[in-house]
Design an enzyme around this catalytic site. Structure first.
Site, short mmCIF file in Angstrom:
data_model
loop_
_atom_site.label_atom_id
_atom_site.label_comp_id
_atom_site.label_asym_id
_atom_site.label_seq_id
_atom_site.Cartn_x
_atom_site.Cartn_y
_atom_site.Cartn_z
N ALA A 1 -1.47 -0.04 10.73
CA ALA A 1 -2.10 -1.12 9.98
C ALA A 1 -2.52 -0.60 8.60
CB ALA A 1 -3.33 -1.63 10.73
N VAL A 2 -2.27 -1.42 7.59
CA VAL A 2 -2.73 -1.14 6.24
C VAL A 2 -3.38 -2.41 5.71
CG1 VAL A 2 -2.07 -0.55 3.86
CG2 VAL A 2 -0.94 0.59 5.79
N ARG B 1 2.10 -2.00 -0.14
CA ARG B 1 3.14 -1.77 -1.15
C ARG B 1 2.79 -0.60 -2.07
NH1 ARG B 1 6.19 -4.57 1.64
NH2 ARG B 1 6.31 -6.80 1.49
N ARG B 2 2.08 0.38 -1.53
CA ARG B 2 1.72 1.58 -2.30
C ARG B 2 2.16 2.86 -1.60
NH1 ARG B 2 -3.96 -0.22 -4.80
NH2 ARG B 2 -3.44 -2.41 -4.87
N GLY B 3 2.93 2.69 -0.52
CA GLY B 3 3.44 3.86 0.19
C GLY B 3 2.49 4.44 1.23
N LEU B 4 1.39 3.76 1.51
CA LEU B 4 0.40 4.30 2.45
C LEU B 4 0.94 4.35 3.88
CD1 LEU B 4 -2.84 2.58 1.11
CD2 LEU B 4 -1.82 4.76 0.44
N GLU C 1 7.59 -1.16 18.44
CA GLU C 1 7.96 -2.57 18.39
C GLU C 1 7.34 -3.16 17.15
OE1 GLU C 1 6.00 -1.76 21.29
OE2 GLU C 1 7.69 -1.33 22.60
N ASN D 1 8.86 -9.49 10.36
CA ASN D 1 8.09 -8.60 9.47
C ASN D 1 9.06 -7.80 8.59
OD1 ASN D 1 6.37 -6.77 8.27
ND2 ASN D 1 5.15 -6.47 10.11
N TYR E 1 10.63 1.05 8.10
CA TYR E 1 11.20 1.79 9.22
C TYR E 1 12.66 2.15 8.98
CZ TYR E 1 6.86 0.37 11.42
OH TYR E 1 5.54 0.17 11.69
#
Length: 164
Positions: A77-78, A84-87, A110, A115, A122
């Site tokens: 989860a972010v 959209r910052r590479g976290l 999963e 998404n 991924y």
């Protein structure tokens, strides 16, 4: 909002369970996990977790479980304000490297079929689709089952930025 290395800290462990649960609910409002759910999962043998802190808030979380030579991402989860910052990629790269050191061969997860952002992440890491779980989520969304052959990827193939 621009972030620097000083703004974010990637830390081992779940972090404060109430803050982790708040983030999970923000990211997955239809299926939030409670602080107790997260605490219980993190306490299981083979569990691995990291969290990202910004201004005393958990803004990123990854929780996985290793059993033998196989591992599964339980949740990633972010905070939407930090996407959209590479976290997520930093957290995944950290997990994959930890699994490689533990001699894991396969990593599974999963994700919701709709998404697109997660699928792009991924795919960039080398995951491939191995199945579909129909009506997997409470809202009826199908889950796409993905697999990464950790033992087949080169150590340098996953680029991890110096700052999260």
């Amino acid at each position: 909002m621009t972030l620097s290395q000083q703004d974010l800290a990637l830390q081992l462990g779940l972090g404060p369970p109430d803050l982790a649960a708040r983030l999970h609910a923000l990211c997955f409002p239809a299926e939030p996990w409670s602080a107790e759910d997260l605490r219980s999962l993190a306490a299981l043998p083979g569990s691995l977790a990291w969290h990202l802190i910004h201004d005393r808030r958990v803004v990123g979380l990854i929780l996985a479980r290793l059993a033998g030579s196989e591992a599964e991402v339980l949740t990633l989860a972010v905070d939407p304000r930090f996407r959209r910052r590479g976290l997520a990629k930093v957290m995944m790269a950290t997990l994959i490297e930890a699994l490689r050191r533990r001699e894991a061969e396969m990593l599974y997860l999963e994700m919701g079929r709709n998404n697109d952002g997660a699928w792009a992440l991924y795919r960039s890491l080398g995951f491939s689709q191995i199945g579909i779980r129909a009506d997997y989520y409470r809202d009826g969304t199908d889950a796409v089952v993905l697999r990464l052959a950790i033992d087949k990827i080169m150590e340098t193939s996953i680029q991890r930025d110096d700052n999260p």
